[in-house]
Scaffold this motif. Structure first.
Motif, PDB file in Angstrom:
ATOM      1  N   ARG A  42       0.955  -1.136   0.040  1.00 25.47           N
ATOM      2  CA  ARG A  42      -0.188  -0.134   0.139  1.00 25.47           C
ATOM      3  C   ARG A  42       0.754   1.348   0.089  1.00 25.47           C
ATOM      4  O   ARG A  42       0.313   2.174  -0.763  1.00 25.47           O
ATOM      5  N   ASN A  43       2.023   1.211   0.920  1.00 27.51           N
ATOM      6  CA  ASN A  43       2.892   2.353   0.774  1.00 27.51           C
ATOM      7  C   ASN A  43       3.573   2.701  -0.373  1.00 27.51           C
ATOM      8  O   ASN A  43       3.745   3.762  -0.922  1.00 27.51           O
ATOM      9  N   HIS A  44       3.802   1.489  -1.215  1.00 26.47           N
ATOM     10  CA  HIS A  44       4.567   1.832  -2.396  1.00 26.47           C
ATOM     11  C   HIS A  44       3.599   2.258  -3.428  1.00 26.47           C
ATOM     12  O   HIS A  44       3.982   3.261  -4.447  1.00 26.47           O
ATOM     13  N   MET A  45       2.333   1.934  -3.493  1.00 25.55           N
ATOM     14  CA  MET A  45       1.182   2.413  -4.275  1.00 25.55           C
ATOM     15  C   MET A  45       0.977   4.147  -4.048  1.00 25.55           C
ATOM     16  O   MET A  45       0.932   4.851  -4.877  1.00 25.55           O
ATOM     17  N   GLN A  46       0.972   4.202  -2.737  1.00 23.20           N
ATOM     18  CA  GLN A  46       0.870   5.431  -2.611  1.00 23.20           C
ATOM     19  C   GLN A  46       2.028   6.681  -3.038  1.00 23.20           C
ATOM     20  O   GLN A  46       1.644   7.789  -3.456  1.00 23.20           O
ATOM     21  N   VAL A  47       3.129   5.932  -2.756  1.00 21.85           N
ATOM     22  CA  VAL A  47       4.245   6.793  -3.390  1.00 21.85           C
ATOM     23  C   VAL A  47       4.347   6.847  -4.753  1.00 21.85           C
ATOM     24  O   VAL A  47       4.238   8.037  -5.455  1.00 21.85           O
ATOM     25  N   LEU A  48       3.908   6.071  -5.543  1.00 25.13           N
ATOM     26  CA  LEU A  48       3.736   5.935  -7.127  1.00 25.13           C
ATOM     27  C   LEU A  48       2.308   6.631  -7.257  1.00 25.13           C
ATOM     28  O   LEU A  48       2.486   7.727  -8.671  1.00 25.13           O
ATOM     29  N   LYS A  54       2.058  14.273  -9.885  1.00 23.09           N
ATOM     30  CA  LYS A  54       3.014  15.185 -10.124  1.00 23.09           C
ATOM     31  C   LYS A  54       3.581  15.537 -11.699  1.00 23.09           C
ATOM     32  O   LYS A  54       4.210  16.138 -11.943  1.00 23.09           O
ATOM     33  N   GLY A  55       3.141  14.124 -12.188  1.00 18.05           N
ATOM     34  CA  GLY A  55       3.638  14.007 -13.685  1.00 18.05           C
ATOM     35  C   GLY A  55       5.008  13.628 -13.874  1.00 18.05           C
ATOM     36  O   GLY A  55       5.893  14.062 -14.712  1.00 18.05           O
ATOM     37  N   ASP A  56       5.620  13.135 -12.588  1.00 20.84           N
ATOM     38  CA  ASP A  56       6.976  12.934 -12.395  1.00 20.84           C
ATOM     39  C   ASP A  56       7.357  11.584 -13.095  1.00 20.84           C
ATOM     40  O   ASP A  56       7.530  10.601 -12.288  1.00 20.84           O
ATOM     41  N   LEU A  57       7.697  11.359 -14.431  1.00 18.80           N
ATOM     42  CA  LEU A  57       7.773  10.020 -14.874  1.00 18.80           C
ATOM     43  C   LEU A  57       9.148   9.502 -14.372  1.00 18.80           C
ATOM     44  O   LEU A  57       9.269   8.217 -14.078  1.00 18.80           O
ATOM     45  N   ALA A  58      10.226  10.342 -14.492  1.00 16.20           N
ATOM     46  CA  ALA A  58      11.573  10.064 -14.194  1.00 16.20           C
ATOM     47  C   ALA A  58      11.532   9.425 -12.718  1.00 16.20           C
ATOM     48  O   ALA A  58      12.241   8.296 -12.548  1.00 16.20           O
ATOM     49  N   ALA A  59      10.857  10.035 -11.585  1.00 23.01           N
ATOM     50  CA  ALA A  59      10.789   9.551 -10.501  1.00 23.01           C
ATOM     51  C   ALA A  59      10.097   8.259 -10.219  1.00 23.01           C
ATOM     52  O   ALA A  59      10.468   7.075  -9.485  1.00 23.01           O
ATOM     53  N   ILE A  60       8.965   7.963 -11.135  1.00 24.04           N
ATOM     54  CA  ILE A  60       8.387   6.626 -11.144  1.00 24.04           C
ATOM     55  C   ILE A  60       9.064   5.749 -11.718  1.00 24.04           C
ATOM     56  O   ILE A  60       9.241   4.483 -11.207  1.00 24.04           O
ATOM     57  N   ARG A  61      10.029   5.831 -12.854  1.00 19.29           N
ATOM     58  CA  ARG A  61      10.793   4.819 -13.307  1.00 19.29           C
ATOM     59  C   ARG A  61      11.857   4.477 -12.369  1.00 19.29           C
ATOM     60  O   ARG A  61      12.033   3.194 -12.388  1.00 19.29           O
TER      61      ARG A  61
END
Length: 233
Positions: A42-48, A54-61
């Motif tokens: 659940r924590n991982h999903m919240q971070v993603l 924010k539209g931060d694709l680099a952070a998601i990758r």
């Protein structure tokens, strides 16, 4: 039985009891890792989700790459149809992967067996430990363990094949000599003793670069079909 034979039997039994305890500890450790990752899901999903807003694709990758690395330490679930077989094989595959030994497994194990869970744990655990020890000295590209388990008529068939250092092994007195010290020798003797007690059959074959152990164990009841695990890990 003479006193010397009794002392040897006690040493083998003590070694085997310690080994079984280690096997169960490995199983518990593996499932503790899985439970821990599931707890954090659940924590991982919240971070993603926060990065996505924010539209931060680099952070998601980057975060997904870190999660992928974390998951690499976990073993894909093994589903043979038998919980004890799943647990012991899963824990040993995790150990083999940590040592960079690829494992191919095709296993179909009945849910109900005439073999006790303790005996099944001892047989599979010892065979897997023996295979890991034998192939570990080889270069990574030459390491391999292949496992096949299935029912043949009214018998449970178990086969372990692994690459091995040192070429073809020779038999001494009808038995292959252990090259890994007293502990490994005790484990193999214990497997033989269990198979004999259960009225089964064990065969070992050494060819250049490979070692195979085959076991047949009679089953009293017609086995039910289990879900198979056929995986390259």
């Amino acid at each position: 039985m003479n006193p010397l034979s009794r002392r040897v039997e006690r040493k083998i039994a003590a070694y085997q009891n310690e080994l079984i305890a280690t096997h169960f500890a490995e199983v518990e450790n593996m499932y503790a890792q899985v439970r821990g990752w599931a707890h954090d899901y659940r924590n991982h999903m919240q971070v993603l989700s926060a990065y996505a807003e924010k539209g931060d694709l680099a952070a998601i990758r980057q975060y997904l790459a870190e999660l992928d690395g974390d998951l690499a330490g976990l073993t894909a679930p093994i589903k043979t149809g038998n919980r004890m077989a799943d647990a012991i094989l899963g824990s040993k595959i995790s150990l083999a992967r940590a040592k960079r030994i690829p494992v191919t497994i095709d296993a179909h194990v009945p849910f109900a067996l005439s073999v006790s869970q303790v005996d099944l744990c001892a047989i599979l655990g010892n065979l897997f430990d023996n295979a890991i020890e034998a192939t570990l000295p080889l270069p990574e590209e030459e390491r391999m363990i292949r496992i096949y388990i299935d029912t043949k008529n009214t018998q449970l068939y178990i086969s372990f094949t692994n690459t091995a250092a040192g070429g073809r092994q020779e038999k001494v007195g009808g038995l292959f000599r252990s090259t890994k010290g007293a502990g490994r020798g005790f484990g193999l003797k214990r497997v033989d003793a269990i198979v004999k007690r259960l009225g089964g059959y064990v065969s070992r074959n050494s060819e250049d670069g490979a070692f195979t152990t085959e076991i047949l164990l009679p089953q009293q009841e017609e086995p039910s079909s289990g879900e198979a695990a056929a995986t390259q890990l």
